[in-house]
Design a protein around this motif. Structure first.
Motif, mmCIF file in Angstrom:
data_model
loop_
_atom_site.group_PDB
_atom_site.id
_atom_site.type_symbol
_atom_site.label_atom_id
_atom_site.label_comp_id
_atom_site.label_asym_id
_atom_site.label_seq_id
_atom_site.Cartn_x
_atom_site.Cartn_y
_atom_site.Cartn_z
ATOM 1 N N THR A 115 52.156 42.729 86.898
ATOM 2 C CA THR A 115 52.461 43.238 85.558
ATOM 3 C C THR A 115 51.148 43.352 84.801
ATOM 4 O O THR A 115 50.556 42.333 84.425
ATOM 5 N N PRO A 116 50.624 44.575 84.610
ATOM 6 C CA PRO A 116 49.325 44.753 83.943
ATOM 7 C C PRO A 116 49.264 44.031 82.610
ATOM 8 O O PRO A 116 50.251 43.980 81.865
ATOM 9 N N GLY A 117 48.088 43.465 82.319
ATOM 10 C CA GLY A 117 47.933 42.672 81.109
ATOM 11 C C GLY A 117 46.849 43.193 80.190
ATOM 12 O O GLY A 117 46.898 44.333 79.753
ATOM 13 N N PHE B 236 41.099 51.842 89.699
ATOM 14 C CA PHE B 236 41.668 50.546 90.065
ATOM 15 C C PHE B 236 42.807 50.156 89.128
ATOM 16 O O PHE B 236 43.893 49.749 89.578
ATOM 17 N N LEU B 237 42.586 50.290 87.818
ATOM 18 C CA LEU B 237 43.621 49.915 86.861
ATOM 19 C C LEU B 237 44.847 50.829 86.968
ATOM 20 O O LEU B 237 45.986 50.380 86.794
ATOM 21 N N LYS B 238 44.602 52.088 87.270
ATOM 22 C CA LYS B 238 45.718 53.014 87.500
ATOM 23 C C LYS B 238 46.539 52.570 88.704
ATOM 24 O O LYS B 238 47.772 52.622 88.694
ATOM 25 N N MET B 239 45.835 52.079 89.728
ATOM 26 C CA MET B 239 46.526 51.615 90.928
ATOM 27 C C MET B 239 47.404 50.402 90.625
ATOM 28 O O MET B 239 48.520 50.280 91.137
ATOM 29 N N LEU B 240 46.924 49.498 89.763
ATOM 30 C CA LEU B 240 47.716 48.311 89.425
ATOM 31 C C LEU B 240 49.003 48.670 88.697
ATOM 32 O O LEU B 240 49.970 47.908 88.729
ATOM 33 N N GLU B 241 49.011 49.840 88.062
ATOM 34 C CA GLU B 241 50.221 50.264 87.365
ATOM 35 C C GLU B 241 51.365 50.560 88.328
ATOM 36 O O GLU B 241 52.523 50.656 87.914
#
Length: 340
Positions: A166-168, A186-191
């Motif tokens: 769950t992105p923070g 990378f952050l897009k991938m975590l979504e």
């Protein structure tokens, strides 16, 4: 006169009582990675009637923590006196009594060995990543690390081969274009939130949920990996006791094969031997040349450096392009790769 003495005594006792108290504290069975002045490991505690676990950034004198056990303690909390360094706590803590110590049942699951391990991004969407600027650690509280340019944290659940993220939150620094592009990817991938995990030795693969497609690959650095990176390089001192500045000629260099160390402490060259564990370096038999420092500030800096390295043990880690030394989880020295 007698009344005056009694009054002074009364206020002295009252002052001591205000500066010192006994508190009840619960300590959780595992430490977590956290960030104080620098990266460190924290106890998780509840004080008094608190219901939530909180990070405890200090040491408890006389308390020997053993993972896997939950503790109830009585702790003496005392207020420090005098002028304190910017990174020092206003209080000290000393164990008064271990009220209870209970073994906690293990809740380990498949792939739990990746918990509390630094994982460094090596591939994303099939592309190789060489600069080690994206990394994170999973502990029993959160996912936290660096996303390329900024630090980030997120919540996660690990259940066997399934990882839910769950992105923070993250910091908002700007970096060079390449780092920002990698961070965004990378952050897009975590979504995507849900991943299947596949592990093979020190390699951890993130796959799209219910798919064979590997979208990210991480390496868990081994002790040999870390020392092959440290070995032979000149590491220039860039921070001492939380003060970042140009420290002139001061540097340190390791010969991993022969377990020898050398460097310069500002005025003089030093040399000696060392031994290591996964998280510590122990310096032994440190000697140095004996030139006089004409500048008083440089002389004082040299004394501090040699004090920390003379027959001493420090905790260490490598983050991005820095080599960091800690004393009781307090960052005392930071070195950057030497460039001339």
């Amino acid at each position: 006169m007698k009344s005056l003495k009694m009054l002074v005594l009364f206020f002295s006792v009252a002052s001591m009582a205000l500066a010192q108290e006994t508190i009840k504290m619960q300590v959780k069975e595992s430490k977590v990675h956290c960030t104080g002045v620098g990266p460190m490991e924290c106890l998780q505690v509840k004080t008094g009637k608190e219901k939530e676990w909180t990070y405890f950034y200090e040491n408890i004198e006389g308390f020997d923590f053993e993972p896997g056990y939950r503790y109830k303690l009585k702790v003496e909390k005392s207020k420090r006196e005098g002028n304190l360094p910017a990174d020092a706590s206003a209080y000290t803590y000393k164990l008064k009594k271990v009220v209870s110590k209970k073994k906690v049942k293990s809740t380990t699951v498949k792939n739990s060995y990746i918990l509390n391990k630094k994982m460094v991004l090596s591939k994303i969407n099939g592309k190789k990543v060489d600069n080690a600027s994206v990394y994170f650690t999973l502990n029993d509280d959160k996912m936290s690390g660096k996303s390329g340019c900024n630090r980030f944290s997120a919540s996660y659940k690990l259940n066997g081969d399934k990882l839910e993220v769950t992105p923070g939150m993250g910091t908002l620094m700007a970096c060079d274009e390449e780092s920002m592009r990698l961070e965004a990817e990378f952050l897009k991938m975590l979504e995507s939130k849900n991943f299947d995990i596949e592990t093979a030795g020190s390699v951890v693969k993130f796959k799209k949920a219910n798919s064979k497609e590997v979208v990210m690959e991480f390496n868990i650095p081994t002790e040999n990996d870390i020392w092959s990176f440290i070995d032979g390089k000149k590491w220039k001192l860039i921070m001492l006791e939380n003060v970042g500045q140009d420290y002139g000629k001061s540097f340190i260099q390791f010969d991993a094969k022969n377990k020898k160390v050398n460097g310069n402490s500002g005025c003089n060259n030093f040399f000696g031997t060392y031994s290591t564990t996964e998280k510590t370096i122990t310096f032994k038999g440190l000697g140095s040349t004996r030139m006089a420092c004409l500048d008083q500030e440089t002389s004082e800096i040299e004394s501090k450096i040699l004090k920390y390295l003379s027959d001493a043990t420090v905790n260490f880690d490598v983050a991005d392009q820095t080599l960091n030394f800690y004393n009781n989880d307090r960052l005392i020295m930071m070195f950057g790769l030497y460039t001339e």
